[in-house]
Scaffold this motif. Structure first.
Motif, short mmCIF file in Angstrom:
data_model
loop_
_atom_site.label_atom_id
_atom_site.label_comp_id
_atom_site.label_asym_id
_atom_site.label_seq_id
_atom_site.Cartn_x
_atom_site.Cartn_y
_atom_site.Cartn_z
N MET A 1 0.85 -1.19 0.00
CA MET A 1 0.00 0.00 0.00
C MET A 1 0.89 1.24 0.00
O MET A 1 1.80 1.38 0.80
N ASN A 2 0.59 2.15 -0.93
CA ASN A 2 1.36 3.37 -1.07
C ASN A 2 0.53 4.54 -0.53
O ASN A 2 -0.51 4.89 -1.11
N ILE A 3 0.97 5.14 0.56
CA ILE A 3 0.23 6.22 1.23
C ILE A 3 1.05 7.50 1.14
O ILE A 3 2.25 7.50 1.42
N VAL A 4 0.40 8.59 0.78
CA VAL A 4 1.02 9.92 0.80
C VAL A 4 0.27 10.77 1.81
O VAL A 4 -0.96 10.87 1.75
N VAL A 5 0.99 11.36 2.74
CA VAL A 5 0.37 12.26 3.71
C VAL A 5 0.87 13.67 3.45
O VAL A 5 2.08 13.91 3.37
N CYS A 6 -0.06 14.59 3.26
CA CYS A 6 0.28 15.99 2.97
C CYS A 6 0.43 16.75 4.28
O CYS A 6 -0.48 16.74 5.12
N VAL A 7 1.56 17.40 4.45
CA VAL A 7 1.82 18.15 5.68
C VAL A 7 2.22 19.58 5.33
O VAL A 7 2.64 19.86 4.21
N VAL B 1 -4.31 9.15 -0.04
CA VAL B 1 -3.75 10.46 0.26
C VAL B 1 -4.42 10.94 1.54
O VAL B 1 -5.64 11.03 1.61
N VAL B 2 -3.62 11.26 2.56
CA VAL B 2 -4.16 11.66 3.86
C VAL B 2 -3.79 13.12 4.12
O VAL B 2 -2.65 13.53 3.91
N CYS B 3 -4.77 13.90 4.59
CA CYS B 3 -4.56 15.31 4.90
C CYS B 3 -5.14 15.62 6.27
O CYS B 3 -6.01 14.90 6.77
N GLY B 4 -4.68 16.71 6.86
CA GLY B 4 -5.32 17.23 8.06
C GLY B 4 -6.62 17.94 7.68
O GLY B 4 -6.89 18.18 6.50
N MET B 5 -7.42 18.27 8.66
CA MET B 5 -8.71 18.90 8.39
C MET B 5 -8.57 20.36 7.93
O MET B 5 -9.45 20.89 7.27
N ALA B 6 -7.44 20.98 8.28
CA ALA B 6 -7.18 22.37 7.91
C ALA B 6 -5.75 22.69 8.30
O ALA B 6 -5.12 21.92 9.05
N SER B 7 -5.23 23.80 7.81
CA SER B 7 -3.94 24.27 8.29
C SER B 7 -4.19 25.25 9.43
O SER B 7 -5.22 25.93 9.46
N THR C 1 -24.08 12.33 13.29
CA THR C 1 -22.82 11.69 12.91
C THR C 1 -23.06 10.84 11.67
O THR C 1 -23.99 10.03 11.64
N GLU C 2 -22.25 11.06 10.65
CA GLU C 2 -22.38 10.30 9.40
C GLU C 2 -21.33 9.20 9.35
O GLU C 2 -20.21 9.38 9.83
N VAL C 3 -21.71 8.07 8.77
CA VAL C 3 -20.77 6.98 8.50
C VAL C 3 -20.63 6.87 6.99
O VAL C 3 -21.62 6.69 6.27
N ILE C 4 -19.40 7.02 6.52
CA ILE C 4 -19.13 7.06 5.08
C ILE C 4 -18.07 6.02 4.73
O ILE C 4 -17.06 5.90 5.43
N GLY C 5 -18.30 5.29 3.67
CA GLY C 5 -17.33 4.29 3.22
C GLY C 5 -16.90 4.54 1.80
O GLY C 5 -17.65 5.12 1.00
N ALA C 6 -15.69 4.12 1.46
CA ALA C 6 -15.18 4.27 0.10
C ALA C 6 -14.08 3.24 -0.13
O ALA C 6 -13.53 2.66 0.81
N THR C 7 -13.80 3.02 -1.40
CA THR C 7 -12.77 2.07 -1.80
C THR C 7 -11.55 2.81 -2.31
O THR C 7 -11.69 3.78 -3.07
N MET C 8 -10.38 2.41 -1.86
CA MET C 8 -9.15 3.03 -2.35
C MET C 8 -9.00 2.77 -3.85
O MET C 8 -9.47 1.75 -4.35
N PRO C 9 -8.34 3.72 -4.56
CA PRO C 9 -7.65 4.92 -4.05
C PRO C 9 -8.62 6.03 -3.71
O PRO C 9 -9.67 6.18 -4.37
N LEU C 10 -8.25 6.84 -2.72
CA LEU C 10 -9.11 7.94 -2.27
C LEU C 10 -8.30 8.97 -1.51
O LEU C 10 -7.14 8.74 -1.16
N VAL C 11 -8.94 10.11 -1.24
CA VAL C 11 -8.35 11.17 -0.42
C VAL C 11 -9.10 11.20 0.90
O VAL C 11 -10.34 11.24 0.92
N LEU C 12 -8.36 11.19 1.99
CA LEU C 12 -8.92 11.17 3.34
C LEU C 12 -8.40 12.36 4.12
O LEU C 12 -7.20 12.65 4.10
N SER C 13 -9.30 13.08 4.80
CA SER C 13 -8.85 14.12 5.74
C SER C 13 -9.37 13.77 7.12
O SER C 13 -10.48 13.24 7.27
N VAL C 14 -8.57 14.06 8.14
CA VAL C 14 -8.89 13.64 9.50
C VAL C 14 -8.92 14.85 10.42
O VAL C 14 -8.23 15.85 10.20
N THR C 15 -9.72 14.75 11.47
CA THR C 15 -9.84 15.84 12.44
C THR C 15 -8.92 15.60 13.63
O THR C 15 -8.28 14.55 13.75
#
Length: 265
Positions: free
Chosen positions: A1-7, A119-125, A169-183
């Motif tokens: 699995m190839n993961i890129v995290v944007c910082v 691709v993983v990102c934070g919720m905001a800068s 509260t929503e539950v959302i599912g998806a199949t990779m490849p995808l973009v994910l942002s976390v709080t």
């Protein structure tokens, strides 16, 4: 699995932050650090990698001036396997639209040897606080997006998140490849250990320019920005507070009047 995290490397919120003469944030003359909200993204990327097992890797990707490489190094110390720093003077002053373009091209280049699954990102800068780059990035990459995740569950190429709204509260599912942002509710970020700090010195860290990504300098920078800061003003000095005497029982009324005058109620 190839993961890129944007910082992102942001000015320290406890420091005396300044603006340049063109009303852009001074990112050179102030102390900076890895955005705290992006630490949660690094943490979740590492947890997904650890769950995936052998063969999974995390690449930390950052855009910014020379000092921004410190954000990549912090990510490597936390456990990321590789680092990429996009460094080009033409990027200075870019808005979210241009930033998403450069990130998208960098993600594509990072997947040249193997497709990027996540691709993983934070919720905001913590400096801009716009929260729009993950969605823009997903659009440019033509990938599904699952954003503002407070809980992340992964199994194989399946990702399911919980997103906490004001009323539900929503539950959302998806199949990779995808973009994910976390709080910042997704889980406490790990602190770099001494072993991690030493190991990070031997991990690959590449520097890419706009030409490496095939991006025209005219598409980025302040001149190409869709938004503009017209004016900035220093925070006014703190003044003495107002004391309300309640000798005759009128204190509550005076307090309500004060709050109403400030449009708090």
């Amino acid at each position: 699995m190839n993961i890129v995290v944007c910082v992102k490397h942001v000015p320290d919120s406890t420091a005396d932050r300044q603006f340049e003469s063109d009303n852009t944030v001074d990112r050179v003359g102030v102390d900076g650090l890895l955005s705290e909200l992006d630490e949660y993204a690094v943490e979740q990327a590492l947890q997904i990698k650890e769950k995936a097992g052998d063969g999974a890797s995390v690449t930390a990707l950052c855009i910014g001036p020379e000092k921004a490489v410190d954000a990549v190094r912090k990510s490597l110390q936390m456990g990321a396997d590789k680092g990429v720093h996009v460094l080009d003077d033409a990027i200075a002053g870019s808005d979210a639209i241009a930033t998403s373009l450069v990130l998208a091209k960098a993600v594509e280049k990072a997947g040249a040897e193997g497709p990027v699954d996540l691709v993983v990102c934070g919720m905001a800068s913590t400096d801009g606080s716009m929260s729009v780059v993950p969605a823009m990035l997903a659009e440019r990459l033509n990938l599904p997006q699952v954003t503002f995740a407070s809980v992340i569950e992964s199994q194989g190429d399946q990702v399911r998140i919980k997103r906490d709204g004001d009323t539900a509260t929503e539950v959302i599912g998806a199949t990779m490849p995808l973009v994910l942002s976390v709080t910042d509710q997704s889980g406490e970020a790990r602190y770099p250990s001494f072993k991690g700090i030493m190991a990070a010195k031997k991990k690959p860290l590449e520097t890419w320019s706009l030409s490496d990504l095939g991006v025209d300098a005219g598409e980025v920078g302040q001149a190409a920005a869709w938004t503009e800061v017209l004016e900035t003003a220093a925070r006014p000095p703190r003044t003495a507070g107002e004391i309300v005497q309640d000798e005759d029982g009128s204190g509550a009324t005076a307090l309500v009047d004060f709050l109403a005058s400030k449009k708090f109620i």
